[in-house]
Design a protein around this motif. Structure first.
Motif, PDB file in Angstrom:
ATOM      1  N   PHE A 108       0.942  -1.407  -0.278  1.00 43.34           N
ATOM      2  CA  PHE A 108      -0.207   0.042   0.490  1.00 43.34           C
ATOM      3  C   PHE A 108       0.547   1.489  -0.381  1.00 43.34           C
ATOM      4  O   PHE A 108       0.678   2.099  -0.787  1.00 43.34           O
ATOM      5  N   GLY A 109       2.176   1.280   0.465  1.00 39.35           N
ATOM      6  CA  GLY A 109       3.099   2.480   0.917  1.00 39.35           C
ATOM      7  C   GLY A 109       3.565   2.793  -0.532  1.00 39.35           C
ATOM      8  O   GLY A 109       3.916   3.836  -1.157  1.00 39.35           O
ATOM      9  N   ALA A 110       3.912   1.282  -0.975  1.00 40.75           N
ATOM     10  CA  ALA A 110       4.364   1.468  -2.263  1.00 40.75           C
ATOM     11  C   ALA A 110       3.262   2.500  -3.442  1.00 40.75           C
ATOM     12  O   ALA A 110       3.716   3.407  -4.022  1.00 40.75           O
ATOM     13  N   VAL A 111       1.875   1.916  -3.269  1.00 40.36           N
ATOM     14  CA  VAL A 111       1.033   2.448  -4.624  1.00 40.36           C
ATOM     15  C   VAL A 111       1.508   4.050  -4.301  1.00 40.36           C
ATOM     16  O   VAL A 111       1.027   4.921  -4.456  1.00 40.36           O
ATOM     17  N   MET A 112       0.878   4.161  -2.562  1.00 42.24           N
ATOM     18  CA  MET A 112       0.878   6.047  -2.106  1.00 42.24           C
ATOM     19  C   MET A 112       2.056   6.610  -2.389  1.00 42.24           C
ATOM     20  O   MET A 112       2.283   7.880  -3.595  1.00 42.24           O
ATOM     21  N   LEU A 113       3.502   5.857  -2.411  1.00 42.91           N
ATOM     22  CA  LEU A 113       4.839   6.429  -3.145  1.00 42.91           C
ATOM     23  C   LEU A 113       4.962   7.066  -4.380  1.00 42.91           C
ATOM     24  O   LEU A 113       5.062   7.999  -5.223  1.00 42.91           O
ATOM     25  N   VAL A 114       4.350   6.019  -5.567  1.00 37.77           N
ATOM     26  CA  VAL A 114       4.072   5.875  -6.981  1.00 37.77           C
ATOM     27  C   VAL A 114       2.959   7.163  -7.171  1.00 37.77           C
ATOM     28  O   VAL A 114       3.344   8.099  -8.122  1.00 37.77           O
ATOM     29  N   ALA A 115       1.698   6.935  -6.649  1.00 40.64           N
ATOM     30  CA  ALA A 115       0.971   7.966  -7.002  1.00 40.64           C
ATOM     31  C   ALA A 115       1.098   9.076  -6.303  1.00 40.64           C
ATOM     32  O   ALA A 115       0.950  10.472  -6.985  1.00 40.64           O
ATOM     33  N   GLY A 116       1.759   9.531  -5.580  1.00 41.22           N
ATOM     34  CA  GLY A 116       2.078  10.567  -4.618  1.00 41.22           C
ATOM     35  C   GLY A 116       3.400  11.534  -5.558  1.00 41.22           C
ATOM     36  O   GLY A 116       3.299  12.549  -6.039  1.00 41.22           O
ATOM     37  N   ALA A 117       4.749  10.736  -6.151  1.00 38.79           N
ATOM     38  CA  ALA A 117       5.624  11.594  -7.052  1.00 38.79           C
ATOM     39  C   ALA A 117       4.713  11.947  -8.489  1.00 38.79           C
ATOM     40  O   ALA A 117       4.783  12.802  -8.241  1.00 38.79           O
ATOM     41  N   THR A 118       3.813  11.016  -9.033  1.00 37.07           N
ATOM     42  CA  THR A 118       3.129  11.728  -9.254  1.00 37.07           C
ATOM     43  C   THR A 118       2.028  12.401 -10.057  1.00 37.07           C
ATOM     44  O   THR A 118       2.242  13.358 -10.366  1.00 37.07           O
ATOM     45  N   LEU A 119       1.502  12.727  -8.626  1.00 33.74           N
ATOM     46  CA  LEU A 119       1.354  13.953  -7.816  1.00 33.74           C
ATOM     47  C   LEU A 119       1.446  15.575  -7.887  1.00 33.74           C
ATOM     48  O   LEU A 119       1.725  16.017  -8.129  1.00 33.74           O
ATOM     49  N   MET A 120       2.946  14.626  -7.825  1.00 31.43           N
ATOM     50  CA  MET A 120       4.269  15.404  -7.381  1.00 31.43           C
ATOM     51  C   MET A 120       4.438  16.585  -8.733  1.00 31.43           C
ATOM     52  O   MET A 120       4.830  17.612  -8.603  1.00 31.43           O
ATOM     53  N   GLU A 135       2.424  23.550  -5.449  1.00 25.59           N
ATOM     54  CA  GLU A 135       1.168  22.018  -4.681  1.00 25.59           C
ATOM     55  C   GLU A 135       1.908  21.188  -4.203  1.00 25.59           C
ATOM     56  O   GLU A 135       1.456  19.765  -3.458  1.00 25.59           O
ATOM     57  N   SER A 136       3.018  20.368  -5.466  1.00 26.92           N
ATOM     58  CA  SER A 136       3.653  19.235  -5.083  1.00 26.92           C
ATOM     59  C   SER A 136       4.277  19.198  -4.070  1.00 26.92           C
ATOM     60  O   SER A 136       4.959  18.172  -3.017  1.00 26.92           O
ATOM     61  N   VAL A 137       4.939  20.293  -2.660  1.00 29.28           N
ATOM     62  CA  VAL A 137       4.688  20.742  -1.496  1.00 29.28           C
ATOM     63  C   VAL A 137       3.933  20.036  -0.260  1.00 29.28           C
ATOM     64  O   VAL A 137       3.744  19.370   0.672  1.00 29.28           O
ATOM     65  N   ARG A 138       2.733  20.323  -1.012  1.00 29.49           N
ATOM     66  CA  ARG A 138       1.417  19.737  -0.360  1.00 29.49           C
ATOM     67  C   ARG A 138       1.601  18.265  -0.375  1.00 29.49           C
ATOM     68  O   ARG A 138       1.122  16.972   0.246  1.00 29.49           O
ATOM     69  N   THR A 139       1.697  17.883  -2.097  1.00 30.39           N
ATOM     70  CA  THR A 139       1.600  15.933  -2.552  1.00 30.39           C
ATOM     71  C   THR A 139       2.608  15.319  -1.637  1.00 30.39           C
ATOM     72  O   THR A 139       3.069  14.165  -2.119  1.00 30.39           O
ATOM     73  N   ALA A 140       3.807  16.596  -1.565  1.00 35.76           N
ATOM     74  CA  ALA A 140       5.026  15.440  -0.797  1.00 35.76           C
ATOM     75  C   ALA A 140       5.211  14.686   0.326  1.00 35.76           C
ATOM     76  O   ALA A 140       5.600  13.821   0.883  1.00 35.76           O
ATOM     77  N   ALA A 141       3.443  15.181   1.025  1.00 42.02           N
ATOM     78  CA  ALA A 141       3.629  14.192   3.024  1.00 42.02           C
ATOM     79  C   ALA A 141       2.873  12.681   2.292  1.00 42.02           C
ATOM     80  O   ALA A 141       3.456  12.137   2.599  1.00 42.02           O
ATOM     81  N   LEU A 145       4.533   9.796   3.236  1.00 46.34           N
ATOM     82  CA  LEU A 145       3.864   8.553   4.444  1.00 46.34           C
ATOM     83  C   LEU A 145       4.151   7.102   2.785  1.00 46.34           C
ATOM     84  O   LEU A 145       4.337   6.155   3.587  1.00 46.34           O
ATOM     85  N   GLY A 146       4.210   7.303   1.876  1.00 46.31           N
ATOM     86  CA  GLY A 146       3.795   6.390   0.907  1.00 46.31           C
ATOM     87  C   GLY A 146       5.676   5.204   1.410  1.00 46.31           C
ATOM     88  O   GLY A 146       6.223   4.678   1.726  1.00 46.31           O
ATOM     89  N   ALA A 147       6.851   6.167   1.117  1.00 50.01           N
ATOM     90  CA  ALA A 147       8.356   5.693   1.228  1.00 50.01           C
ATOM     91  C   ALA A 147       8.544   5.341   2.602  1.00 50.01           C
ATOM     92  O   ALA A 147       9.485   4.248   2.770  1.00 50.01           O
TER      93      ALA A 147
END
Length: 176
Positions: A108-120, A135-141, A145-147
């Protein structure tokens, strides 16, 4: 490899240090959040000039407080969980289930990491209103978390596999 081996202890100490850093950053963010709301109240009712940037900063800080706190909760195993059915299983099955849960969390963390990087990447050109930061400063959170989930849960799962004979599932109720 045993649970008391120097390598396992060093890995656990490093993860504990990272967890402490997450808690420190989240704590500082909480103090800044409280201070900015104090400034909001002072500005609105004393100076009669409402600082409009406080709401956007609060949203940003809450993301970091929640996500870093969640990562620390996963590492410290203080997140909410229902253990009734797990506790009814034999010890070997409990261990296998805990390892499975660790890898599900890491996945689940890996999915969040990849999706978060895409959002960033997507939000790098968009500025947060009133703060004038990307906006990527917010999605870095989300990405962090994914990492951290991959790191904390994945490492715990690997350590549990490597030290399978040396540990037992914890049945104590934690008072925090």
């Amino acid at each position: 490899m045993t649970a008391d081996s120097p390598l396992v202890r060093r890995i656990e100490q490093a993860l504990d240090w990272i967890c402490s850093l997450c808690i420190l950053i989240a704590s500082v963010a909480l103090v800044v959040l409280i201070a900015t709301f104090g400034w909001l109240v002072f500005g609105r009712y004393v100076l009669n000039v409402t600082p409009t940037w406080v709401e956007q900063l609060a949203l940003l800080l809450i993301c970091y407080i929640a996500f870093l706190g969640a990562a620390a909760g996963v590492h410290q195993d203080t997140h909410i969980g229902v253990t009734l059915f797990r506790d009814m299983l034999p010890e070997t099955a409990q261990k296998a289930l805990l390892i499975f849960i660790d890898f599900v969390l890491a996945g689940f963390g890996a999915v969040m990491l990849v999706a978060g990087a895409t959002l960033m990447e997507f939000g790098a050109d968009t500025m947060l209103p009133m703060l004038n930061i990307p906006e990527s400063v917010r999605t870095a959170a989300i990405t962090s978390l994914g990492a951290l989930l991959v790191l904390f849960a994945g490492t715990r799962g690997l350590l549990r596999i490597l030290t399978f004979r040396d540990w037992a599932p914890d049945h104590s109720i934690k008072d925090y």
